[in-house]
Design a protein around this motif. Structure first.
Motif, PDB file in Angstrom:
ATOM      1  N   PRO A  62      18.983  -7.744  32.775  1.00 37.44           N
ATOM      2  CA  PRO A  62      18.205  -8.224  31.620  1.00 37.44           C
ATOM      3  C   PRO A  62      16.723  -7.890  31.766  1.00 37.44           C
ATOM      4  CG  PRO A  62      19.742  -9.893  32.336  1.00 37.44           C
ATOM      5  CD  PRO A  62      19.801  -8.815  33.367  1.00 37.44           C
ATOM      6  N   GLY A  63      16.165  -7.295  30.727  1.00 36.16           N
ATOM      7  CA  GLY A  63      14.749  -6.979  30.724  1.00 36.16           C
ATOM      8  C   GLY A  63      14.360  -5.768  31.549  1.00 36.16           C
ATOM      9  N   LYS A  64      15.347  -5.065  32.091  1.00 36.81           N
ATOM     10  CA  LYS A  64      15.060  -3.903  32.931  1.00 36.81           C
ATOM     11  C   LYS A  64      15.722  -2.657  32.355  1.00 36.81           C
ATOM     12  CE  LYS A  64      14.368  -6.387  37.264  1.00 36.81           C
ATOM     13  NZ  LYS A  64      14.719  -6.448  38.713  1.00 36.81           N
ATOM     14  N   GLN A  65      15.235  -1.503  32.816  1.00 40.47           N
ATOM     15  CA  GLN A  65      15.824  -0.244  32.378  1.00 40.47           C
ATOM     16  C   GLN A  65      17.143   0.014  33.110  1.00 40.47           C
ATOM     17  OE1 GLN A  65      12.812   2.778  32.983  1.00 40.47           O
ATOM     18  NE2 GLN A  65      12.050   2.511  30.910  1.00 40.47           N
ATOM     19  N   ARG A  66      17.988   0.814  32.481  1.00 40.80           N
ATOM     20  CA  ARG A  66      19.228   1.216  33.127  1.00 40.80           C
ATOM     21  C   ARG A  66      18.883   2.102  34.325  1.00 40.80           C
ATOM     22  NH1 ARG A  66      24.168   3.179  29.408  1.00 40.80           N
ATOM     23  NH2 ARG A  66      23.457   1.261  28.402  1.00 40.80           N
ATOM     24  N   GLU A  67      19.576   1.870  35.434  1.00 38.23           N
ATOM     25  CA  GLU A  67      19.286   2.626  36.654  1.00 38.23           C
ATOM     26  C   GLU A  67      20.559   3.126  37.305  1.00 38.23           C
ATOM     27  OE1 GLU A  67      17.340   0.019  39.445  1.00 38.23           O
ATOM     28  OE2 GLU A  67      19.059  -1.320  39.619  1.00 38.23           O
ATOM     29  N   LEU A  68      20.413   4.203  38.044  1.00 35.94           N
ATOM     30  CA  LEU A  68      21.548   4.784  38.746  1.00 35.94           C
ATOM     31  C   LEU A  68      22.003   3.871  39.878  1.00 35.94           C
ATOM     32  CD1 LEU A  68      23.411   7.272  39.445  1.00 35.94           C
ATOM     33  CD2 LEU A  68      21.574   7.940  41.023  1.00 35.94           C
ATOM     34  N   VAL A  69      23.313   3.742  40.016  1.00 35.53           N
ATOM     35  CA  VAL A  69      23.894   3.085  41.187  1.00 35.53           C
ATOM     36  C   VAL A  69      24.427   4.158  42.135  1.00 35.53           C
ATOM     37  CG1 VAL A  69      25.657   1.508  42.034  1.00 35.53           C
ATOM     38  CG2 VAL A  69      24.476   1.023  39.861  1.00 35.53           C
ATOM     39  N   ALA A  70      25.336   4.976  41.626  1.00 40.55           N
ATOM     40  CA  ALA A  70      25.920   6.043  42.444  1.00 40.55           C
ATOM     41  C   ALA A  70      26.652   7.021  41.540  1.00 40.55           C
ATOM     42  CB  ALA A  70      26.904   5.469  43.470  1.00 40.55           C
ATOM     43  N   ASN A  71      26.801   8.254  42.001  1.00 40.62           N
ATOM     44  CA  ASN A  71      27.661   9.191  41.300  1.00 40.62           C
ATOM     45  C   ASN A  71      28.415  10.064  42.282  1.00 40.62           C
ATOM     46  OD1 ASN A  71      25.512  10.876  41.929  1.00 40.62           O
ATOM     47  ND2 ASN A  71      24.731  10.892  39.826  1.00 40.62           N
ATOM     48  N   ILE A  72      29.463  10.688  41.767  1.00 42.91           N
ATOM     49  CA  ILE A  72      30.327  11.513  42.599  1.00 42.91           C
ATOM     50  C   ILE A  72      30.668  12.783  41.828  1.00 42.91           C
ATOM     51  CG2 ILE A  72      32.400  10.227  41.833  1.00 42.91           C
ATOM     52  CD1 ILE A  72      33.556  10.750  44.664  1.00 42.91           C
ATOM     53  N   PHE A  73      30.535  13.920  42.509  1.00 42.06           N
ATOM     54  CA  PHE A  73      30.746  15.209  41.875  1.00 42.06           C
ATOM     55  C   PHE A  73      32.148  15.721  42.167  1.00 42.06           C
ATOM     56  CE2 PHE A  73      26.427  15.804  40.483  1.00 42.06           C
ATOM     57  CZ  PHE A  73      25.728  14.940  41.305  1.00 42.06           C
ATOM     58  N   ASN A  74      32.550  16.751  41.436  1.00 39.85           N
ATOM     59  CA  ASN A  74      33.907  17.277  41.588  1.00 39.85           C
ATOM     60  C   ASN A  74      34.179  17.801  42.993  1.00 39.85           C
ATOM     61  OD1 ASN A  74      34.565  16.638  39.010  1.00 39.85           O
ATOM     62  ND2 ASN A  74      34.653  18.744  38.241  1.00 39.85           N
ATOM     63  N   ASN A  75      33.147  18.207  43.711  1.00 43.02           N
ATOM     64  CA  ASN A  75      33.355  18.695  45.077  1.00 43.02           C
ATOM     65  C   ASN A  75      33.395  17.560  46.094  1.00 43.02           C
ATOM     66  OD1 ASN A  75      30.702  17.933  45.265  1.00 43.02           O
ATOM     67  ND2 ASN A  75      29.884  19.967  45.665  1.00 43.02           N
ATOM     68  N   GLY A  76      33.316  16.320  45.591  1.00 37.41           N
ATOM     69  CA  GLY A  76      33.384  15.154  46.470  1.00 37.41           C
ATOM     70  C   GLY A  76      32.045  14.645  46.944  1.00 37.41           C
TER      71      GLY A  76
ATOM     72  N   ARG B  23      26.110  -0.689  51.077  1.00 36.17           N
ATOM     73  CA  ARG B  23      26.786  -1.853  50.474  1.00 36.17           C
ATOM     74  C   ARG B  23      27.777  -1.428  49.406  1.00 36.17           C
ATOM     75  NH1 ARG B  23      24.247  -5.595  47.614  1.00 36.17           N
ATOM     76  NH2 ARG B  23      22.558  -4.251  46.880  1.00 36.17           N
ATOM     77  N   PHE B  24      27.482  -0.335  48.721  1.00 40.59           N
ATOM     78  CA  PHE B  24      28.339   0.136  47.627  1.00 40.59           C
ATOM     79  C   PHE B  24      28.989   1.451  48.026  1.00 40.59           C
ATOM     80  CE2 PHE B  24      25.824  -1.958  43.890  1.00 40.59           C
ATOM     81  CZ  PHE B  24      25.956  -3.191  44.495  1.00 40.59           C
ATOM     82  N   THR B  25      30.228   1.631  47.586  1.00 40.98           N
ATOM     83  CA  THR B  25      30.951   2.871  47.851  1.00 40.98           C
ATOM     84  C   THR B  25      31.607   3.361  46.572  1.00 40.98           C
ATOM     85  OG1 THR B  25      31.446   2.138  50.118  1.00 40.98           O
ATOM     86  CG2 THR B  25      32.713   3.988  49.247  1.00 40.98           C
ATOM     87  N   ILE B  26      31.299   4.596  46.202  1.00 42.30           N
ATOM     88  CA  ILE B  26      31.924   5.193  45.035  1.00 42.30           C
ATOM     89  C   ILE B  26      33.050   6.108  45.496  1.00 42.30           C
ATOM     90  CG2 ILE B  26      30.327   7.165  44.933  1.00 42.30           C
ATOM     91  CD1 ILE B  26      30.473   6.905  41.846  1.00 42.30           C
ATOM     92  N   SER B  27      34.143   6.104  44.747  1.00 42.54           N
ATOM     93  CA  SER B  27      35.264   6.974  45.064  1.00 42.54           C
ATOM     94  C   SER B  27      35.952   7.372  43.760  1.00 42.54           C
ATOM     95  CB  SER B  27      36.249   6.282  46.003  1.00 42.54           C
ATOM     96  OG  SER B  27      36.781   5.122  45.411  1.00 42.54           O
ATOM     97  N   ARG B  28      36.793   8.375  43.864  1.00 44.32           N
ATOM     98  CA  ARG B  28      37.444   8.883  42.652  1.00 44.32           C
ATOM     99  C   ARG B  28      38.885   9.249  42.977  1.00 44.32           C
ATOM    100  NH1 ARG B  28      34.934  13.878  39.054  1.00 44.32           N
ATOM    101  NH2 ARG B  28      36.620  14.033  37.518  1.00 44.32           N
ATOM    102  N   ASP B  29      39.776   8.833  42.117  1.00 44.75           N
ATOM    103  CA  ASP B  29      41.196   9.192  42.198  1.00 44.75           C
ATOM    104  C   ASP B  29      41.458  10.192  41.084  1.00 44.75           C
ATOM    105  OD1 ASP B  29      44.004   9.365  41.954  1.00 44.75           O
ATOM    106  OD2 ASP B  29      44.254   7.321  42.730  1.00 44.75           O
ATOM    107  N   TYR B  30      41.573  11.478  41.479  1.00 39.76           N
ATOM    108  CA  TYR B  30      41.710  12.519  40.470  1.00 39.76           C
ATOM    109  C   TYR B  30      43.067  12.447  39.776  1.00 39.76           C
ATOM    110  CZ  TYR B  30      37.453  14.488  42.329  1.00 39.76           C
ATOM    111  OH  TYR B  30      36.152  14.660  42.709  1.00 39.76           O
ATOM    112  N   ALA B  31      44.083  11.987  40.469  1.00 42.05           N
ATOM    113  CA  ALA B  31      45.414  11.877  39.856  1.00 42.05           C
ATOM    114  C   ALA B  31      45.427  10.813  38.757  1.00 42.05           C
ATOM    115  CB  ALA B  31      46.448  11.550  40.919  1.00 42.05           C
ATOM    116  N   LYS B  32      44.619   9.761  38.922  1.00 44.66           N
ATOM    117  CA  LYS B  32      44.571   8.686  37.937  1.00 44.66           C
ATOM    118  C   LYS B  32      43.379   8.819  36.999  1.00 44.66           C
ATOM    119  CE  LYS B  32      46.898   5.308  40.894  1.00 44.66           C
ATOM    120  NZ  LYS B  32      46.791   3.973  41.541  1.00 44.66           N
TER     121      LYS B  32
END
Length: 118
Positions: free
Chosen positions: A41-55, A66-75
């Motif tokens: 609230p009252g703040k700008q949107r900010e990046l948390v994490a992203n993941i690219f196709n090469n992993g 503290r945070f971990t991003i992951s991707r399930d390509y099958a799902k």
């Protein structure tokens, strides 16, 4: 186009954990990166994490460890595991996908609320 649907937000006590999910549909083969942003609230949107196709992953400094991003390509789903949550992590979390269709585009989910109580 790419459509995104988030789930997994909620209320958690400080020190607890949550896992957010974001399912992609539509032209998923055009996606070259997915990620999470947040807006308090009252703040700008900010990046948390992203993941690219090469992993390769990228985190905002304050979320490293503290945070971990992951991707399930099958799902066609990207996850954000959030541990050791703090009250200042309270925000609406948005999933996004960068995809190529006649140019580079960004698609956003509707957002999911994460509230961390002290």
């Amino acid at each position: 186009q790419v459509q995104l649907v988030e789930s997994g937000g909620g209320l958690v006590q400080a020190g607890g954990s949550l896992r957010l999910s974001c399912a992609a549909s539509g032209n998923i083969f055009s996606i070259n990166a997915m990620g999470w942003h947040r807006q308090a609230p009252g703040k700008q949107r900010e990046l948390v994490a992203n993941i690219f196709n090469n992993g390769r992953t990228n985190y905002a400094d304050s979320r490293k460890g503290r945070f971990t991003i992951s991707r399930d390509y099958a799902k066609n789903t990207v996850y954000l595991q959030m541990d050791s949550l703090k009250p200042e992590d309270t925000a609406v979390y948005y999933c996004n996908a960068a995809y190529i269709s006649g140019g580079l585009h960004n698609s956003w989910g509707q957002g999911t609320q994460v509230t961390v109580s002290s």
